[in-house]
Motif scaffolding. Sequence first.
Motif, PDB file in Angstrom:
ATOM      1  N   CYS A   6      -4.109  27.152  92.723  1.00  6.55           N
ATOM      2  CA  CYS A   6      -5.059  27.085  93.838  1.00  6.55           C
ATOM      3  C   CYS A   6      -6.037  25.935  93.626  1.00  6.55           C
ATOM      4  CB  CYS A   6      -5.829  28.397  93.974  1.00  6.55           C
ATOM      5  SG  CYS A   6      -4.902  29.748  94.718  1.00  6.55           S
ATOM      6  N   ARG A   7      -6.562  25.803  92.411  1.00  6.90           N
ATOM      7  CA  ARG A   7      -7.499  24.718  92.103  1.00  6.90           C
ATOM      8  C   ARG A   7      -6.833  23.357  92.241  1.00  6.90           C
ATOM      9  NH1 ARG A   7     -12.876  25.314  91.275  1.00  6.90           N
ATOM     10  NH2 ARG A   7     -13.003  24.486  89.197  1.00  6.90           N
ATOM     11  N   ARG A   8      -5.580  23.256  91.794  1.00  9.35           N
ATOM     12  CA  ARG A   8      -4.843  21.997  91.864  1.00  9.35           C
ATOM     13  C   ARG A   8      -4.599  21.578  93.309  1.00  9.35           C
ATOM     14  NH1 ARG A   8       0.628  19.995  91.022  1.00  9.35           N
ATOM     15  NH2 ARG A   8       1.361  21.966  91.814  1.00  9.35           N
ATOM     16  N   GLU A   9      -4.415  22.569  94.203  1.00  7.02           N
ATOM     17  CA  GLU A   9      -4.196  22.300  95.620  1.00  7.02           C
ATOM     18  C   GLU A   9      -5.496  22.071  96.381  1.00  7.02           C
ATOM     19  OE1 GLU A   9      -1.977  25.661  96.976  1.00  7.02           O
ATOM     20  OE2 GLU A   9      -0.157  25.054  95.910  1.00  7.02           O
ATOM     21  N   GLY A  10      -6.639  22.239  95.719  1.00  5.71           N
ATOM     22  CA  GLY A  10      -7.923  22.035  96.363  1.00  5.71           C
ATOM     23  C   GLY A  10      -8.380  23.219  97.193  1.00  5.71           C
TER      24      GLY A  10
END
Length: 69
Positions: A6-10
């Motif tokens: 989720c963090r990597r996808e923003g």
Amino acid sequence: MNCYECRREGRVAASAEAVCQRCGAGVCTDHVRVEMQELHQQAGLGKRTKNRPVRRMLCTVCEAAERSG
């Protein structure tokens, strides 16, 4: 722990519900892939399969990498 994907996808990070067995990243229910796998164990000269399959959890990246080959 928050979901790494989720963090990597923003996106707003969801709580991690599992840990990828391959890379160790925390993943939410949207990004975890659950597989059932037979458990094999050496027994004397042969191989013994357990009666029940085990659960294996992977992130979407590791699952895609394993299936690509």
